[in-house]
Design a protein around this motif. Structure first.
Motif, PDB file in Angstrom:
ATOM      1  N   THR A  29      50.136   5.550 -21.432  1.00 58.88           N
ATOM      2  CA  THR A  29      51.427   5.543 -20.761  1.00 58.88           C
ATOM      3  C   THR A  29      52.511   5.523 -21.824  1.00 58.88           C
ATOM      4  OG1 THR A  29      50.554   4.340 -18.855  1.00 58.88           O
ATOM      5  CG2 THR A  29      52.943   4.312 -19.152  1.00 58.88           C
ATOM      6  N   ILE A  30      53.457   6.455 -21.704  1.00 60.62           N
ATOM      7  CA  ILE A  30      54.583   6.537 -22.635  1.00 60.62           C
ATOM      8  C   ILE A  30      55.859   6.471 -21.799  1.00 60.62           C
ATOM      9  CG2 ILE A  30      55.685   7.847 -24.483  1.00 60.62           C
ATOM     10  CD1 ILE A  30      53.054   9.480 -24.698  1.00 60.62           C
ATOM     11  N   CYS A  31      56.753   5.551 -22.150  1.00 58.07           N
ATOM     12  CA  CYS A  31      58.009   5.380 -21.407  1.00 58.07           C
ATOM     13  C   CYS A  31      59.184   5.974 -22.171  1.00 58.07           C
ATOM     14  CB  CYS A  31      58.298   3.900 -21.173  1.00 58.07           C
ATOM     15  SG  CYS A  31      57.111   3.089 -20.098  1.00 58.07           S
ATOM     16  N   TRP A 128      62.171   8.577 -26.354  1.00 60.91           N
ATOM     17  CA  TRP A 128      61.013   7.707 -26.114  1.00 60.91           C
ATOM     18  C   TRP A 128      61.205   6.289 -26.614  1.00 60.91           C
ATOM     19  CZ3 TRP A 128      58.224  10.229 -22.877  1.00 60.91           C
ATOM     20  CH2 TRP A 128      58.024  11.606 -22.994  1.00 60.91           C
ATOM     21  N   GLN A 129      60.543   5.339 -25.954  1.00 57.80           N
ATOM     22  CA  GLN A 129      60.376   4.012 -26.534  1.00 57.80           C
ATOM     23  C   GLN A 129      59.496   4.182 -27.770  1.00 57.80           C
ATOM     24  OE1 GLN A 129      58.739   1.146 -23.794  1.00 57.80           O
ATOM     25  NE2 GLN A 129      60.598   1.060 -22.591  1.00 57.80           N
ATOM     26  N   SER A 130      59.598   3.259 -28.691  1.00 58.24           N
ATOM     27  CA  SER A 130      58.864   3.413 -29.949  1.00 58.24           C
ATOM     28  C   SER A 130      57.354   3.236 -29.783  1.00 58.24           C
ATOM     29  CB  SER A 130      59.380   2.427 -30.999  1.00 58.24           C
ATOM     30  OG  SER A 130      59.219   1.104 -30.547  1.00 58.24           O
ATOM     31  N   ARG A 131      56.933   2.505 -28.791  1.00 60.48           N
ATOM     32  CA  ARG A 131      55.508   2.239 -28.619  1.00 60.48           C
ATOM     33  C   ARG A 131      54.979   2.922 -27.367  1.00 60.48           C
ATOM     34  NH1 ARG A 131      54.624  -3.976 -29.599  1.00 60.48           N
ATOM     35  NH2 ARG A 131      52.515  -3.277 -29.937  1.00 60.48           N
ATOM     36  N   PHE A 132      53.680   2.772 -27.138  1.00 58.62           N
ATOM     37  CA  PHE A 132      53.054   3.291 -25.935  1.00 58.62           C
ATOM     38  C   PHE A 132      51.927   2.358 -25.548  1.00 58.62           C
ATOM     39  CE2 PHE A 132      50.707   5.139 -29.442  1.00 58.62           C
ATOM     40  CZ  PHE A 132      49.380   5.075 -29.042  1.00 58.62           C
ATOM     41  N   TYR A 133      51.490   2.477 -24.306  1.00 62.00           N
ATOM     42  CA  TYR A 133      50.389   1.670 -23.797  1.00 62.00           C
ATOM     43  C   TYR A 133      49.125   2.520 -23.819  1.00 62.00           C
ATOM     44  CZ  TYR A 133      47.269  -0.505 -20.428  1.00 62.00           C
ATOM     45  OH  TYR A 133      46.170  -1.052 -19.823  1.00 62.00           O
ATOM     46  N   ASP A 134      48.015   1.931 -24.249  1.00 62.06           N
ATOM     47  CA  ASP A 134      46.738   2.634 -24.162  1.00 62.06           C
ATOM     48  C   ASP A 134      45.683   1.721 -23.560  1.00 62.06           C
ATOM     49  OD1 ASP A 134      44.787   1.457 -26.282  1.00 62.06           O
ATOM     50  OD2 ASP A 134      46.626   1.782 -27.416  1.00 62.06           O
ATOM     51  N   HIS A 135      44.718   2.353 -22.948  1.00 63.56           N
ATOM     52  CA  HIS A 135      43.578   1.650 -22.354  1.00 63.56           C
ATOM     53  C   HIS A 135      42.345   2.479 -22.670  1.00 63.56           C
ATOM     54  CE1 HIS A 135      41.067  -0.428 -19.394  1.00 63.56           C
ATOM     55  NE2 HIS A 135      40.719   0.756 -18.945  1.00 63.56           N
ATOM     56  N   VAL A 136      41.371   1.883 -23.299  1.00 66.40           N
ATOM     57  CA  VAL A 136      40.109   2.554 -23.587  1.00 66.40           C
ATOM     58  C   VAL A 136      39.273   2.523 -22.314  1.00 66.40           C
ATOM     59  CG1 VAL A 136      38.024   2.551 -24.996  1.00 66.40           C
ATOM     60  CG2 VAL A 136      40.212   1.837 -26.013  1.00 66.40           C
TER      61      VAL A 136
END
Length: 164
Positions: A29-31, A128-136
């Protein structure tokens, strides 16, 4: 990050012992910065049972074109499913290489950095926000749940945690 203290430690959101360029499936997810609704509009149909339409903005079309180019830039990466919401995107990525190292296998962070950079360059400003969410993704059920979540995300936009 603590806005009052820019030197405050950021919370670690990645799995510390996981190899993010190993074969597998990843939910990303990228915001947009400040969650501004720059990418699409969700229009809910008036007909019962009709799914909502995701109408991409000019920026959203650039994001979509860039998503479609990921596999050309990084052949071991396959975008299996995605949705472009007003202020975020969800991606379901597969990272796969036959022998695991036959070609340069990028990390998920590198792939996302490239996507965000390409979009920023084409638009002419960072969005973009500098970070992103990841889920393996670790199981078939996890994969199916995430795939369905992506499919159903527009229908639940008003209840979405990223809704403004």
């Amino acid at each position: 990050m603590d806005k009052d203290n820019p030197r405050a430690e950021r919370k670690q959101i990645r799995l510390t012992e996981f190899d993010y360029n190993s074969n597998g499936a990843y939910f990303i997810t990228i915001c947009t910065k400040d969650r501004k609704p720059l990418l699409s509009k969700i229009s809910v149909g008036t007909t019962i049972g009709r799914p909502p339409d995701v109408v991409l903005t000019q920026y959203g079309r650039i994001v979509e074109e860039s998503i479609h180019q990921i596999n050309n830039v990084y052949p071991p990466v396959h975008v299996d499913h995605y949705v472009i919401m007003p202020n975020h995107i969800h991606l379901l990525l597969f990272l796969y290489c036959d022998d695991g190292r036959a070609m340069l296998v990028p990390t998920i962070s590198r792939v996302i950095q490239h996507l965000k950079g390409t979009v920023t360059k084409r638009i002419g400003q960072p969005i973009w926000q500098s970070r992103f969410y990841d889920h393996v993704i670790r199981s078939e059920r996890d994969y199916r749940d995430i795939y369905d979540y992506i499919d159903n995300n527009p229908a639940h936009w008003v209840q979405d945690k990223y809704y403004q």
